[in-house]
Design a protein around this motif. Structure first.
Motif, PDB file in Angstrom:
ATOM      1  N   LYS A 107      40.814  -4.923  11.673  1.00 25.19           N
ATOM      2  CA  LYS A 107      40.230  -5.379  10.409  1.00 25.19           C
ATOM      3  C   LYS A 107      38.753  -5.721  10.603  1.00 25.19           C
ATOM      4  CE  LYS A 107      44.252  -7.383   8.100  1.00 25.19           C
ATOM      5  NZ  LYS A 107      44.861  -8.604   7.617  1.00 25.19           N
ATOM      6  N   GLU A 108      38.483  -6.419  11.705  1.00 30.59           N
ATOM      7  CA  GLU A 108      37.094  -6.821  11.964  1.00 30.59           C
ATOM      8  C   GLU A 108      36.213  -5.585  12.185  1.00 30.59           C
ATOM      9  OE1 GLU A 108      33.786  -8.869  12.143  1.00 30.59           O
ATOM     10  OE2 GLU A 108      35.729  -9.739  11.628  1.00 30.59           O
ATOM     11  N   GLU A 109      36.748  -4.599  12.963  1.00 30.06           N
ATOM     12  CA  GLU A 109      35.983  -3.369  13.208  1.00 30.06           C
ATOM     13  C   GLU A 109      35.748  -2.594  11.894  1.00 30.06           C
ATOM     14  OE1 GLU A 109      37.957  -1.102  16.200  1.00 30.06           O
ATOM     15  OE2 GLU A 109      37.501  -2.554  17.794  1.00 30.06           O
ATOM     16  N   ARG A 110      36.766  -2.518  11.072  1.00 31.33           N
ATOM     17  CA  ARG A 110      36.637  -1.842   9.786  1.00 31.33           C
ATOM     18  C   ARG A 110      35.584  -2.535   8.930  1.00 31.33           C
ATOM     19  NH1 ARG A 110      41.513  -2.509   7.264  1.00 31.33           N
ATOM     20  NH2 ARG A 110      42.422  -0.905   8.550  1.00 31.33           N
ATOM     21  N   ALA A 111      35.627  -3.860   8.902  1.00 35.67           N
ATOM     22  CA  ALA A 111      34.658  -4.629   8.132  1.00 35.67           C
ATOM     23  C   ALA A 111      33.249  -4.375   8.674  1.00 35.67           C
ATOM     24  CB  ALA A 111      34.997  -6.124   8.180  1.00 35.67           C
ATOM     25  N   GLU A 112      33.118  -4.318  10.030  1.00 34.26           N
ATOM     26  CA  GLU A 112      31.807  -4.058  10.644  1.00 34.26           C
ATOM     27  C   GLU A 112      31.320  -2.658  10.267  1.00 34.26           C
ATOM     28  OE1 GLU A 112      28.270  -4.359  12.358  1.00 34.26           O
ATOM     29  OE2 GLU A 112      29.673  -6.002  12.004  1.00 34.26           O
ATOM     30  N   ARG A 113      32.220  -1.651  10.311  1.00 31.57           N
ATOM     31  CA  ARG A 113      31.840  -0.283   9.921  1.00 31.57           C
ATOM     32  C   ARG A 113      31.401  -0.229   8.457  1.00 31.57           C
ATOM     33  NH1 ARG A 113      36.476   1.122  12.998  1.00 31.57           N
ATOM     34  NH2 ARG A 113      37.667   1.393  11.073  1.00 31.57           N
ATOM     35  N   GLU A 114      32.105  -0.957   7.615  1.00 28.35           N
ATOM     36  CA  GLU A 114      31.746  -0.981   6.188  1.00 28.35           C
ATOM     37  C   GLU A 114      30.376  -1.639   5.989  1.00 28.35           C
ATOM     38  OE1 GLU A 114      35.003  -2.907   4.218  1.00 28.35           O
ATOM     39  OE2 GLU A 114      36.288  -1.120   4.354  1.00 28.35           O
ATOM     40  N   ARG A 115      30.123  -2.732   6.726  1.00 26.91           N
ATOM     41  CA  ARG A 115      28.815  -3.385   6.635  1.00 26.91           C
ATOM     42  C   ARG A 115      27.707  -2.443   7.129  1.00 26.91           C
ATOM     43  NH1 ARG A 115      31.902  -7.956   8.208  1.00 26.91           N
ATOM     44  NH2 ARG A 115      31.402  -7.626  10.407  1.00 26.91           N
ATOM     45  N   GLN A 116      27.999  -1.744   8.243  1.00 23.72           N
ATOM     46  CA  GLN A 116      27.029  -0.794   8.794  1.00 23.72           C
ATOM     47  C   GLN A 116      26.757   0.334   7.786  1.00 23.72           C
ATOM     48  OE1 GLN A 116      25.158  -1.017  11.434  1.00 23.72           O
ATOM     49  NE2 GLN A 116      24.202   0.964  11.073  1.00 23.72           N
ATOM     50  N   ALA A 117      27.803   0.860   7.164  1.00 20.08           N
ATOM     51  CA  ALA A 117      27.653   1.925   6.159  1.00 20.08           C
ATOM     52  C   ALA A 117      26.849   1.402   4.973  1.00 20.08           C
ATOM     53  CB  ALA A 117      29.017   2.421   5.694  1.00 20.08           C
ATOM     54  N   LYS A 118      27.103   0.148   4.591  1.00 21.16           N
ATOM     55  CA  LYS A 118      26.367  -0.457   3.472  1.00 21.16           C
ATOM     56  C   LYS A 118      24.889  -0.593   3.836  1.00 21.16           C
ATOM     57  CE  LYS A 118      26.297  -3.211  -0.350  1.00 21.16           C
ATOM     58  NZ  LYS A 118      24.996  -2.850  -0.878  1.00 21.16           N
ATOM     59  N   ARG A 119      24.587  -1.035   5.089  1.00 14.74           N
ATOM     60  CA  ARG A 119      23.188  -1.148   5.521  1.00 14.74           C
ATOM     61  C   ARG A 119      22.494   0.221   5.494  1.00 14.74           C
ATOM     62  NH1 ARG A 119      25.391  -5.025   9.213  1.00 14.74           N
ATOM     63  NH2 ARG A 119      25.592  -3.438  10.818  1.00 14.74           N
ATOM     64  N   GLU A 120      23.194   1.230   5.992  1.00 12.92           N
ATOM     65  CA  GLU A 120      22.607   2.583   6.004  1.00 12.92           C
ATOM     66  C   GLU A 120      22.365   3.082   4.582  1.00 12.92           C
ATOM     67  OE1 GLU A 120      25.211   4.982   8.351  1.00 12.92           O
ATOM     68  OE2 GLU A 120      24.677   3.967  10.231  1.00 12.92           O
ATOM     69  N   GLN A 121      23.336   2.809   3.712  1.00 13.58           N
ATOM     70  CA  GLN A 121      23.194   3.220   2.313  1.00 13.58           C
ATOM     71  C   GLN A 121      22.015   2.494   1.656  1.00 13.58           C
ATOM     72  OE1 GLN A 121      26.565   2.220  -0.161  1.00 13.58           O
ATOM     73  NE2 GLN A 121      26.168   3.911  -1.572  1.00 13.58           N
ATOM     74  N   ASP A 122      21.889   1.181   1.931  1.00 13.25           N
ATOM     75  CA  ASP A 122      20.775   0.399   1.392  1.00 13.25           C
ATOM     76  C   ASP A 122      19.442   0.917   1.939  1.00 13.25           C
ATOM     77  OD1 ASP A 122      22.531  -1.090  -0.060  1.00 13.25           O
ATOM     78  OD2 ASP A 122      22.453  -2.871   1.253  1.00 13.25           O
ATOM     79  N   GLY A 123      19.430   1.266   3.227  1.00 20.15           N
ATOM     80  CA  GLY A 123      18.204   1.795   3.845  1.00 20.15           C
ATOM     81  C   GLY A 123      17.797   3.120   3.190  1.00 20.15           C
ATOM     82  N   ALA A 124      18.773   4.003   2.971  1.00 21.38           N
ATOM     83  CA  ALA A 124      18.494   5.298   2.343  1.00 21.38           C
ATOM     84  C   ALA A 124      17.993   5.074   0.911  1.00 21.38           C
ATOM     85  CB  ALA A 124      19.744   6.165   2.346  1.00 21.38           C
ATOM     86  N   LYS A 125      18.608   4.111   0.235  1.00 23.34           N
ATOM     87  CA  LYS A 125      18.207   3.800  -1.143  1.00 23.34           C
ATOM     88  C   LYS A 125      16.763   3.274  -1.179  1.00 23.34           C
ATOM     89  CE  LYS A 125      20.363   1.449  -5.058  1.00 23.34           C
ATOM     90  NZ  LYS A 125      21.388   0.465  -5.419  1.00 23.34           N
ATOM     91  N   THR A 126      16.429   2.394  -0.250  1.00 22.34           N
ATOM     92  CA  THR A 126      15.080   1.828  -0.163  1.00 22.34           C
ATOM     93  C   THR A 126      14.062   2.937   0.122  1.00 22.34           C
ATOM     94  OG1 THR A 126      15.967  -0.259   0.643  1.00 22.34           O
ATOM     95  CG2 THR A 126      13.627   0.144   1.030  1.00 22.34           C
ATOM     96  N   THR A 127      14.411   3.831   1.063  1.00 22.98           N
ATOM     97  CA  THR A 127      13.514   4.945   1.397  1.00 22.98           C
ATOM     98  C   THR A 127      13.298   5.835   0.165  1.00 22.98           C
ATOM     99  OG1 THR A 127      14.286   4.929   3.683  1.00 22.98           O
ATOM    100  CG2 THR A 127      13.192   6.936   2.914  1.00 22.98           C
ATOM    101  N   ALA A 128      14.378   6.143  -0.535  1.00 22.30           N
ATOM    102  CA  ALA A 128      14.276   6.994  -1.732  1.00 22.30           C
ATOM    103  C   ALA A 128      13.404   6.316  -2.787  1.00 22.30           C
ATOM    104  CB  ALA A 128      15.666   7.288  -2.291  1.00 22.30           C
ATOM    105  N   LEU A 129      13.590   5.008  -2.983  1.00 21.72           N
ATOM    106  CA  LEU A 129      12.780   4.297  -3.977  1.00 21.72           C
ATOM    107  C   LEU A 129      11.309   4.300  -3.578  1.00 21.72           C
ATOM    108  CD1 LEU A 129      15.097   1.249  -4.822  1.00 21.72           C
ATOM    109  CD2 LEU A 129      14.509   3.177  -6.314  1.00 21.72           C
TER     110      LEU A 129
END
Length: 172
Positions: free
Chosen positions: A1-23
């Motif tokens: 569960k903790e690893e899954r949560a960490e992967r989801e947080r990492q995916a969210k950070r990457e998604q936020d980073g891509a969104k920031t770059t696009a903006l």
């Protein structure tokens, strides 16, 4: 569960980073587009100013040409009248001094009048030829100015097409 949560947080950070770059890229593209628009407005202003200048120059050239034509006509008329008067005075004085018969004098006056008319026609034709040459030169200048305007239009169209292509490329 903790690893899954960490992967989801990492995916969210990457998604936020891509969104920031696009903006950021969108913001930069908008900035570039605004700059290009300012350049186009500046080109339009320059073209308008150039067109107005060419129009004013043409009008001034046409006015100057008309003044020259009027001056040439007036001068030819004045010169003709002065020469006519002088010839008549000389002819009259000669006729009186020589005691010519009236019929000979009239014939001579008719011949002199015909010669004056021929001379006036030659002078008028000369003035007309000069005026036509000046008109031809003015038309040549006008054609040159038109070519300059067409060249400016081509440059503006090419610049507009370049900006459009750059925008499309940036949007892609």
């Amino acid at each position: 569960k903790e690893e899954r949560a960490e992967r989801e947080r990492q995916a969210k950070r990457e998604q936020d980073g891509a969104k920031t770059t696009a903006l950021r890229q969108i913001k930069e593209a908008k900035k570039l587009n605004a700059e290009k628009e300012r350049e186009m407005l500046e080109l339009d202003k320059e073209k308008s100013a150039h067109s107005a200048q060419i129009k004013a120059e043409r009008e001034e050239e046409e006015k100057a040409l008309q003044r020259e034509i009027e001056y040439a006509k007036a001068k030819a008329t004045k010169d003709f009248k002065a020469a006519q008067k002088a010839r008549e005075e000389v002819a009259l004085a000669a006729a009186i001094a020589e005691g010519r018969e009236q019929s000979n004098f009239n014939d001579q006056m008719k011949e002199e009048r015909a010669e004056r008319e021929r001379q006036a026609k030659r002078e008028q034709d000369g003035a007309k030829t000069t005026a036509l040459r000046q008109i031809k030169e003015a038309k040549k200048l006008n054609a040159e100015k038109e070519r300059e305007m067409l060249e400016l239009d081509k440059e503006k169209s090419a610049h507009s097409a370049q900006i459009k292509a750059e925008r499309e490329e940036e949007e892609k």
